[in-house]
Design an enzyme around this catalytic site. Sequence first.
Site, mmCIF file in Angstrom:
data_model
loop_
_atom_site.group_PDB
_atom_site.id
_atom_site.type_symbol
_atom_site.label_atom_id
_atom_site.label_comp_id
_atom_site.label_asym_id
_atom_site.label_seq_id
_atom_site.Cartn_x
_atom_site.Cartn_y
_atom_site.Cartn_z
ATOM 1 N N ILE A 60 45.885 30.546 39.900
ATOM 2 C CA ILE A 60 45.670 31.106 39.101
ATOM 3 C C ILE A 60 46.169 32.244 38.793
ATOM 4 O O ILE A 60 46.068 32.758 37.340
ATOM 5 C CB ILE A 60 44.569 31.022 39.635
ATOM 6 C CG1 ILE A 60 43.276 29.991 40.212
ATOM 7 C CG2 ILE A 60 43.431 32.533 39.141
ATOM 8 C CD1 ILE A 60 42.163 30.287 41.085
ATOM 9 N N LYS A 82 38.311 34.382 53.250
ATOM 10 C CA LYS A 82 38.066 35.027 51.863
ATOM 11 C C LYS A 82 36.840 35.716 51.835
ATOM 12 O O LYS A 82 36.726 36.472 50.731
ATOM 13 C CB LYS A 82 37.508 33.862 51.189
ATOM 14 C CG LYS A 82 38.405 33.206 50.494
ATOM 15 C CD LYS A 82 39.292 34.396 49.873
ATOM 16 C CE LYS A 82 40.538 33.053 48.671
ATOM 17 N NZ LYS A 82 41.715 34.495 48.063
ATOM 18 N N VAL A 84 39.235 24.312 41.570
ATOM 19 C CA VAL A 84 40.090 24.409 39.729
ATOM 20 C C VAL A 84 40.877 23.679 39.820
ATOM 21 O O VAL A 84 42.090 23.395 40.577
ATOM 22 C CB VAL A 84 40.532 26.044 40.299
ATOM 23 C CG1 VAL A 84 41.265 26.760 39.214
ATOM 24 C CG2 VAL A 84 39.811 27.234 40.566
#
Length: 341
Positions: A15, A162, A190
């Site tokens: 990312i 997270k 993703v």
Amino acid sequence: MTDKLLLVTGGTGFIAQYCMLALLNAGYRVRTTIRSPEREEEVRQYLKVGGVDAGDRLSFVIANLTDDYGWPEAVAGCAYVMHGASPTPSGDQMREEDWIGPAVDGNLRVLGAARDAGVRRVVLTSAFGAIGVGHGPDYRRPFDEADWSDLTRNVGPYQKSKTLAERAAWDFIAREGNGLELTTVNPVAVYGPALGADYSHSIRLIANMLKGQPGCVNVNSCCVDVRDVADLHLRAMTDPAANGERFLATVGESLWMVEVAELLRQRLGKVAENVSTQVWPDEQVRIAGETNAQLKAVVPLLGYDMNATGKKAERLLGWAPRSREEAIISCAESLIRLGLV
């Protein structure tokens, strides 16, 4: 076009590299952090695969989430920070502390350095794992940004890290941010085009299917294209409406992994002939998870509805993501094109 300098942490990440591509294409100068100087040339080559020869518009600083060294230098002179560096599912982390410590402490380290350097806004790459895990089947779906994962239930160490890391970030802003702005982007699985052999956990799922993995686990997930995740980071960085907000990066309804396998076979024909559409029995996965760390992390997600909505980003920021099908197929095609499967 602009000549502003931005920091993107964790420059070897999938990312992060697409965020750098988006920023460089928009005219920004980019600084990124890596843990080892040997990785600089690799990052530059990956960006070239993505269509950008960054030259002197890209610079590097050595910094690690577990150490203060390098972070003041990394944030110096930066108008914004995109912080995505965090432990990811490699299978090497055997204890919860291996995930949680670097994620929480790393967020606080970067936020503190950004505040002290006068950075305007940090865009934090969080995850769906901080939103939609640990809820029972009767909990409302689709998940949205008002939701937080329930850590009182059976939650894997990645999702736990997270959740705790994002909560720590928001608490920092409220308690000692001193005007520093924060926005989070919470991607689901993703996909999109790989840039090289060092690809993400999500892309590994597609690669394993194309390589003939003998079946699919009974897991459900939404998905998004990495190019759209980067675009959302860019919008979240500059739009006044994004300050103090969370944004789920997701498009369309969630898919079971077997549906992803079926899509690959339908759209790719002969090159996907090794993709299996068998579903592994849940009990078999649970047994295997007793000795396999990666499968153990899957067990809490078996049969779990992870449907989520990205409508908030579309409504507030004008985000217009590609379809889930394009995200998946472009991912598979890139793996084939780069000779990675």
